[in-house]
Design an enzyme around this catalytic site. Structure first.
Site, PDB file in Angstrom:
ATOM      1  CG  ASP A  94      -2.296   0.569   0.914  1.00 54.61           C
ATOM      2  OD1 ASP A  94      -2.340   1.781   0.697  1.00 54.61           O
ATOM      3  OD2 ASP A  94      -3.300  -0.168   0.868  1.00 54.61           O
ATOM      4  CB  SER A 152      -9.204   0.882  -0.673  1.00 49.44           C
ATOM      5  OG  SER A 152      -8.306   0.932  -1.730  1.00 49.44           O
ATOM      6  CG  HIS A 190      -5.241   3.901   0.577  1.00 46.94           C
ATOM      7  ND1 HIS A 190      -4.786   2.597   0.481  1.00 46.94           N
ATOM      8  CD2 HIS A 190      -6.478   3.899   0.035  1.00 46.94           C
ATOM      9  CE1 HIS A 190      -5.706   1.858  -0.104  1.00 46.94           C
ATOM     10  NE2 HIS A 190      -6.747   2.619  -0.381  1.00 46.94           N
ATOM     11  CB  THR A 229     -11.931   5.738  22.886  1.00 49.87           C
ATOM     12  OG1 THR A 229     -11.007   4.690  23.176  1.00 49.87           O
ATOM     13  CG2 THR A 229     -12.858   5.947  24.065  1.00 49.87           C
ATOM     14  N   PRO A 239      -1.215   5.005  17.702  1.00 53.60           N
ATOM     15  CG  PRO A 239      -2.649   6.278  19.014  1.00 53.60           C
ATOM     16  CD  PRO A 239      -1.751   6.373  17.831  1.00 53.60           C
ATOM     17  CG  ASP A 240      -6.088   2.792  18.100  1.00 48.48           C
ATOM     18  OD1 ASP A 240      -5.681   2.847  19.277  1.00 48.48           O
ATOM     19  OD2 ASP A 240      -7.132   3.340  17.714  1.00 48.48           O
ATOM     20  CB  VAL A 283      -7.068 -12.211  -7.208  1.00 46.72           C
ATOM     21  CG1 VAL A 283      -7.351 -11.000  -6.332  1.00 46.72           C
ATOM     22  CG2 VAL A 283      -5.597 -12.250  -7.603  1.00 46.72           C
TER      23      VAL A 283
END
Lengths: 95, 460
Positions: B210, B403, B241, B257, B218-219, B347
């Site tokens: 990508d 996407s 993206h 959150t 942080p996530d 695919v």
């Protein structure tokens, strides 16, 4: 700028550098004849030992006018070529 | 006149019913909610509807403030912490409600005889409406800081289910308009039924080719095992993206959150798309993804011209038993061209749907489509700094596109790989449900929408 993606047939015993010299030769010729302004031949995986990967190349070139067909035709006439095609573009797909 | 509604515009106030006695001052630290007069308790109506606004506008977001009560001892009632100033103000103005006010009042009234209620009291729960995402963020921050002992979070949706009995909506936006609020929600996770799964996929590696990823998010930082940049640009995900895609697959945040992805797989991220497309750079990134240790490869990218080098690399991946998942493309309105690599053999091509299970208006169609997955108004991680895709919106943002759909399937593939203990034969394990009105495979929706508990599996 146009880009050709191409691949040589595997198993012919030719080294990546031989393929590269061949492509360099073609584009030097095209440049001499005034059909391309500039060209860069790149093995996609330089120094790769896996024949499937080692035989992949891209050629970035600036055609004179908008016609990129002549270089493509010349490459496709090479007996060692598996395929050559103008590269498609890829982009991320956020709407 | 009830003071409770005095801060509302008159037109809206007229819609409200009497909720509390009026008086001077506000005291919210009592067991029974009192909006004035110090010790005057809230009226406890038998019918809860009569003590709440009859017509509250549907909020874009709802923030929940939950406070545990200390169980009562002896003759003292169960006690809850003092409420923050903002929450008190909002209760007074009617922008917040005391969710269990009735139960509290009943419990208190019955306290002397119903000690079980007092020993196991309901938490104090307040619902605060927010008008938009920004407002929700601000409120979340404020309420959290002012109510340190409370659990404060944005309520995730629970109402969105596949509407299999509803006719297919004609378009994404139109369909969305009639639905309950879902911004800052993870409706996609709910739809594909992965939001409460506890499968550990931390041993599964997923490759993402990508625009890069924000390693500092942080996530995401705990989800990223490796990150390689093949472009001549910096590693920074200037586009944003890739960061969004990675979040859908495997973000590790708190869904209340932040962002929690479909699974907790380890991400191997390959930056192969920069500001300007360079085929050789893309091929190098793709090859690394394919020849690397990841069993699953996510390609939320594509184009309308076949590139034979890409085809060779994808064939290589298929030969190696990798599961390759690619986006169908977003050009339905501009000729609906066949996209690559999605249309290549082997695919898994993924189209986009909205929360009514209707095809996203942009989502390409074609005979090669395998299935559809959420791809409209998808919330996920955004870079921590401004990006091309999200502008100044950082950390979390919504995005549309096929996407966004592909990574849902990728995440589920990782869960399946974790469950099976290996990454082979994943395609045949991916489950789908038919979209509304769908009876068989079609070029818009494939075999239906991705659902962990779906009734069918993808054919080989």
């Amino acid at each position: 700028m146009s880009v050709i993606s191409l691949k040589f047939i595997e198993g012919l015993g030719s080294h990546q550098s031989v393929h590269r010299r061949l492509l360099d030769e073609i584009f030097r010729h095209l440049k001499r004849e005034g059909r391309v302004q500039a060209a860069t031949v790149k093995p996609v995986f330089p120094g790769e030992s896996d024949p499937e990967l080692a035989t992949m190349f891209t050629v970035e070139f600036e055609p004179v006018g908008a016609d990129a067909s002549e270089p493509l035709r010349l490459i496709n006439e090479l007996p060692e070529i598996q395929f050559a095609k103008l590269s498609g573009s890829r982009r991320v797909l956020a709407a | 006149m009830p003071r409770l509604i005095s801060n509302k515009p008159q037109a809206e106030s007229d819609e409200l019913s009497e909720e509390a006695d009026s008086g001077e001052g506000v005291s919210m630290d009592l067991e029974t909610t009192s909006y004035g007069g110090g010790s005057t308790p809230v009226k406890s109506d038998a019918n809860p509807q009569s003590r709440r606004p009859r017509k509250r506008p549907i909020p874009a977001f709802q923030i929940v403030v939950m406070m545990e009560r200390r169980a009562s001892t002896g003759r003292s009632a169960a006690a809850s912490p003092r409420l923050g100033e903002t929450l008190v103000d909002m209760l007074v103005s009617g922008e917040a409600i005391d969710v269990f006010a009735d139960e509290v009042t009943r419990g208190t009234a019955a306290h002397s005889s119903a000690t079980n209620t007092a020993s196991d009291p309901l938490p104090r729960v307040f619902a605060v409406d927010a008008t938009d995402e920004r407002n929700a963020r601000e409120m979340l921050e404020l309420l959290t800081s002012e109510n340190p002992s409370a659990t404060v979070y944005v309520a995730p949706p629970r109402s969105l289910q596949p509407r299999t009995t509803q006719a297919r909506a004609s378009g994404a936006r139109a369909a969305s308009a009639a639905l309950p609020p879902k911004i800052l929600s993870h409706w996609g996770m709910t739809l594909v039924a992965v939001d409460s799964l506890t499968i550990d996929a931390s041993q599964v590696r997923v490759a993402v080719v990508d625009s890069g990823v924000d390693e500092d998010h942080p996530d995401l930082k705990d989800a990223i095992e490796s990150y390689e940049n093949f472009t001549a640009e910096s590693k920074r995900d200037q586009s944003g993206h890739g960061t969004h895609v990675c979040g859908i697959i495997a973000a590790r945040g708190d869904p209340a959150t932040g962002m929690r992805g479909v699974c907790n797989a380890r991400l191997l991220v390959y930056k192969g798309l920069g500001k300007y497309y360079q085929p050789d750079v893309y091929f190098q990134a793709l090859q690394k993804a394919i020849d690397g240790p990841a069993a699953i490869v996510n390609l939320s990218l594509g184009g309308s011209d076949e590139d034979p080098l890409e085809t060779v690399l994808i064939q290589r991946a298929v030969r190696k038993g990798k599961t390759v998942i690619a986006a169908m493309g977003n050009d339905f309105d501009v000729g609906n061209p066949t996209f690559y690599p999605a249309s290549l053999d082997g695919v898994i091509a993924v189209g986009a749907i909205d929360d009514a299970c209707a095809r996203g208006t942009f989502s390409n169609t074609g005979p090669h489509i395998a299935l559809v997955a959420p791809g409209v108004q998808i919330l996920s991680t955004a870079p921590t700094t401004p990006s091309d895709l999200f502008g100044k919106r950082t950390l979390l943002a919504e995005c549309d596109g096929t996407s966004m759909s592909a990574p849902f399937v990728t995440g589920v593939a990782a869960l399946l790989a974790a469950q099976a203990g290996n990454g082979s034969g994943i395609r045949a394990k991916i489950r789908t449900n038919p979209c509304p009105g769908q009876t068989s495979h079609d070029e818009e929706l494939g075999w239906g929408y991705l659902c962990w508990t779906g009734v069918s599996t993808l054919p080989p």
